[in-house]
Design a protein around this motif. Structure first.
Motif, PDB file in Angstrom:
ATOM      1  N   ILE A 235      63.683  45.236  52.993  1.00 31.17           N
ATOM      2  CA  ILE A 235      64.721  46.193  52.609  1.00 31.17           C
ATOM      3  C   ILE A 235      64.717  47.350  53.605  1.00 31.17           C
ATOM      4  O   ILE A 235      63.731  48.091  53.681  1.00 31.17           O
ATOM      5  CB  ILE A 235      64.492  46.729  51.188  1.00 31.17           C
ATOM      6  N   ARG A 239      69.249  51.439  53.641  1.00 30.49           N
ATOM      7  CA  ARG A 239      69.902  50.744  52.520  1.00 30.49           C
ATOM      8  C   ARG A 239      69.299  51.184  51.192  1.00 30.49           C
ATOM      9  O   ARG A 239      70.020  51.399  50.200  1.00 30.49           O
ATOM     10  CB  ARG A 239      69.756  49.236  52.679  1.00 30.49           C
ATOM     11  N   SER A 243      71.367  53.046  48.277  1.00 28.86           N
ATOM     12  CA  SER A 243      71.488  52.388  46.971  1.00 28.86           C
ATOM     13  C   SER A 243      71.057  53.306  45.842  1.00 28.86           C
ATOM     14  O   SER A 243      71.625  53.265  44.742  1.00 28.86           O
ATOM     15  CB  SER A 243      70.648  51.109  46.958  1.00 28.86           C
ATOM     16  N   GLN A 331      75.316  44.348  39.721  1.00 30.16           N
ATOM     17  CA  GLN A 331      75.960  45.045  40.829  1.00 30.16           C
ATOM     18  C   GLN A 331      76.717  46.258  40.301  1.00 30.16           C
ATOM     19  O   GLN A 331      77.763  46.118  39.662  1.00 30.16           O
ATOM     20  CB  GLN A 331      76.925  44.131  41.581  1.00 30.16           C
ATOM     21  N   TRP A 335      78.214  49.759  44.712  1.00 27.92           N
ATOM     22  CA  TRP A 335      77.556  48.817  45.625  1.00 27.92           C
ATOM     23  C   TRP A 335      78.490  47.702  46.090  1.00 27.92           C
ATOM     24  O   TRP A 335      78.168  46.981  47.032  1.00 27.92           O
ATOM     25  CB  TRP A 335      76.359  48.172  44.941  1.00 27.92           C
ATOM     26  N   TRP A 340      75.898  44.614  47.800  1.00 30.64           N
ATOM     27  CA  TRP A 340      74.510  44.719  47.386  1.00 30.64           C
ATOM     28  C   TRP A 340      74.362  44.335  45.924  1.00 30.64           C
ATOM     29  O   TRP A 340      75.267  44.532  45.103  1.00 30.64           O
ATOM     30  CB  TRP A 340      73.989  46.139  47.581  1.00 30.64           C
ATOM     31  N   TRP A 341      73.183  43.808  45.601  1.00 28.60           N
ATOM     32  CA  TRP A 341      72.857  43.382  44.241  1.00 28.60           C
ATOM     33  C   TRP A 341      71.414  43.754  43.938  1.00 28.60           C
ATOM     34  O   TRP A 341      70.616  44.005  44.838  1.00 28.60           O
ATOM     35  CB  TRP A 341      73.043  41.868  44.071  1.00 28.60           C
ATOM     36  N   VAL A 367      67.270  46.286  45.704  1.00 26.72           N
ATOM     37  CA  VAL A 367      68.594  46.156  46.296  1.00 26.72           C
ATOM     38  C   VAL A 367      68.507  45.098  47.385  1.00 26.72           C
ATOM     39  O   VAL A 367      67.505  44.986  48.093  1.00 26.72           O
ATOM     40  CB  VAL A 367      69.085  47.507  46.869  1.00 26.72           C
ATOM     41  N   GLY A 368      69.563  44.314  47.519  1.00 22.10           N
ATOM     42  CA  GLY A 368      69.589  43.273  48.542  1.00 22.10           C
ATOM     43  C   GLY A 368      70.970  42.678  48.664  1.00 22.10           C
ATOM     44  O   GLY A 368      71.803  42.789  47.755  1.00 22.10           O
ATOM     45  N   ASP A 369      71.229  42.035  49.797  1.00 20.68           N
ATOM     46  CA  ASP A 369      72.497  41.344  49.967  1.00 20.68           C
ATOM     47  C   ASP A 369      72.404  39.938  49.366  1.00 20.68           C
ATOM     48  O   ASP A 369      71.417  39.587  48.728  1.00 20.68           O
ATOM     49  CB  ASP A 369      72.894  41.294  51.443  1.00 20.68           C
TER      50      ASP A 369
END
Length: 533
Positions: A235, A239, A243, A331, A335, A340-341, A367-369
């Motif tokens: 991460i 970001r 987030s 989500q 975001w 992002w999720w 958080v992440g794509d």
């Protein structure tokens, strides 16, 4: 099948009682004394200044006639007796700490993890290995500087955790590996398989074989620890910060600030001063959540999914795949442009219901794509068939995708009940797939909940007067208490009754076929392969 950790048992898991780290009493209660000493020194700072500056700076006032206890001791020449009293108190505290350390011990057998402590009031806690839900390793900042860590064995009941605090970091890592290995149940299963291959099926012989292997491990000693795999998700700090700032709380704080500004315009201007504490509180929450999520790592191991995070206090948890009861991908609205999720789970914490930290490990991906979410879900759902992943991403997280003639595989809210879900009625729905029940919810704040059927406790239906008039019902997937909600409202009544019957049969079949509670080996290898792909 070969054991991934052959003979890897530390001397601390030999079934005998062992003591904690010698500095344990200091970190469990002695730090209070350090704080008290700091307060005393802070209150005496003027006298300390007077002591050092009296001979060189005549303007410094003399504090000998203030009438406090120190003046009394100095005037009556009781300094030696006072120092002797302080020495006695220090020696008594050292003796108490030593006694507490002597009476604080633990042992790890083939069945339980036990901890006993206390001098006048004795306490003895036991965590059966077959009920272990995970093992947490926590390294507070001060303890980390001293090379110490504490273990928390997570049980299956309320307030059932057993804490081993403190151990040296190397011993804590070895003990955690031993607990997870013994709790996996693979040793007994392999002994039964060897016995069956020899022509017998006696459980007594299998247990005897396990005991023989354990004695051999103790005689041969422990091998070098296995290197931990690298994290499958990285991460970026930018970001993570964005987030936290663009989370759900941002919309709430903006609304409150807008109300305060409007109130100061149409009413009294002093209302505007309420913005300052709101902003300060919001900033404190952002800083706290950010420092907690820094140094995040998640990786597959033979014993489950290893999650680590924390800047000042580093927390590491090994979460076996068979101990996850629900998974949710969410989500927030802000975001969505960045794609992002976040991923959170329901799991046994072993803490009481009113514990503040009971959901400490609920968020397994801050958080992440999409690629990050897919890697994490493949770790948490190693048994998901490959053809089932479109239900998770294309139709679930990003759905509904009905373009180019594609039909939505989810059963959504019927048009007649769209007033109950004005914005999300096309998205609000469920899907029963092989091994899991999916709940797709929300339009502004989108989410997808996944309930493994083998962990599902029960399923229920509820229908109020308005729902009966619209021929809809509310579907409940009952799991352990957690941040993942098992409620899905405004679904077609006939479809809900049909899935109620099918989930009941599918959950029984999945529970019989499920072997993820013996997680070492095949489950860990499958999760690692899925994450790598």
């Amino acid at each position: 099948m070969t054991d991934p950790l052959p003979g890897a048992r530390s001397p601390l898991s030999d079934g005998e009682w062992h003591r904690m780290h010698p500095l344990t009493p200091l970190f469990r209660g002695g730090l209070v004394l350090v704080i008290v000493a700091g307060i005393v020194i802070s209150n005496l700072r003027e006298r300390i200044i007077d002591f050092f500056l009296r001979t060189t700076v005549p303007e410094v006032p003399d504090f000998e006639n203030t009438g406090d206890p120190i003046d009394f001791i100095v005037r009556h020449n009781l300094v030696l007796w006072a120092l002797l009293a302080v020495l006695v108190v220090v020696v008594a505290l050292i003796g108490l700490f030593y006694t507490a350390w002597r009476f604080h011990s633990f042992r790890i057998t083939g069945d339980d993890v036990e901890v006993r402590h206390g001098v006048l009031f004795r306490s003895h806690r036991r965590a059966p290995l077959d009920r272990v839900q995970g093992v947490n390793l926590t390294r507070p900042m001060l303890a980390r500087l001293c090379g110490m860590a504490k273990l928390e064995v997570v049980g299956a009941g309320s307030d059932s955790n057993v804490k081993l605090e403190y151990l040296s970091t190397s011993n804590a890592e070895q003990v955690r590996a031993d607990i997870l290995r013994l709790a996996s149940g693979r040793r007994l299963a392999e002994a039964q398989a060897r016995d069956a291959a020899a022509g017998g099926s006696s459980r007594v012989q299998a247990v005897a074989s396990v005991v023989s292997d354990a004695l051999t491990d103790i005689v041969l000693g422990a091998e070098d620890p296995v290197a931990e795999p690298a994290s499958v998700v990285e991460i970026p700090v930018v970001r993570l910060l964005l987030s936290r700032v663009l989370g759900r709380g941002t919309i709430i704080i903006l609304v409150l600030i807008g109300i305060a500004v409007w109130g100061s315009i149409v009413g009294t201007p002093w209302i505007l001063f309420t913005v300052v504490p709101m902003v300060l509180a919001f900033g404190a929450v952002i800083v706290r959540s950010t420092t907690k999520a820094l140094r995040y790592a998640i990786a597959p191991t033979p014993d489950g999914v290893r999650i680590t995070y924390g800047l000042f206090t580093t927390v590491t948890e090994t979460l076996p795949p068979g101990r996850i009861h629900a998974i949710e991908v969410t989500q927030p609205l802000l975001w969505r442009p960045a794609g992002w999720w976040a991923v959170r789970v329901n799991r046994m914490t072993g803490k009481s219901a009113n514990a503040n930290e009971s959901d400490q490990f609920a968020e397994v991906l801050p958080v992440g794509d999409r690629a990050d979410v897919e890697r994490v879900l493949r770790l948490l759902l190693p048994g998901m068939p490959e053809d089932g992943w479109p239900l998770v991403f294309e139709h679930g997280i990003l759905g509904p995708r009905t373009g180019a003639g594609d039909a939505d595989p989810y059963t959504n809210t019927p048009r007649r009940a769209r007033l109950l879900r004005l914005l999300s009625w096309r998205r609000n729905g469920f899907r029963l797939a092989e091994g899991a029940l999916f709940f797709r919810r929300g339009y502004i704040w989108r989410s997808l909940a996944v309930f493994p059927l083998a962990r599902l406790q029960s399923v229920g239906l509820r229908q109020g007067p308005l729902a009966r008039a619209l021929r809809v019902a509310t579907l409940h997937a009952h799991t352990i208490t957690g941040r993942v909600s098992g409620t899905l409202g405004a679904v077609d009544r006939d479809a809900a009754v049909d899935v109620f019957v099918r989930v009941e049969a599918a959950a029984v079949a999945a529970g019989v076929a499920d072997h993820t509670h013996r997680w070492a080996g095949d489950a860990g290898a499958a999760a690692a392969a899925g994450a790598a792909s």
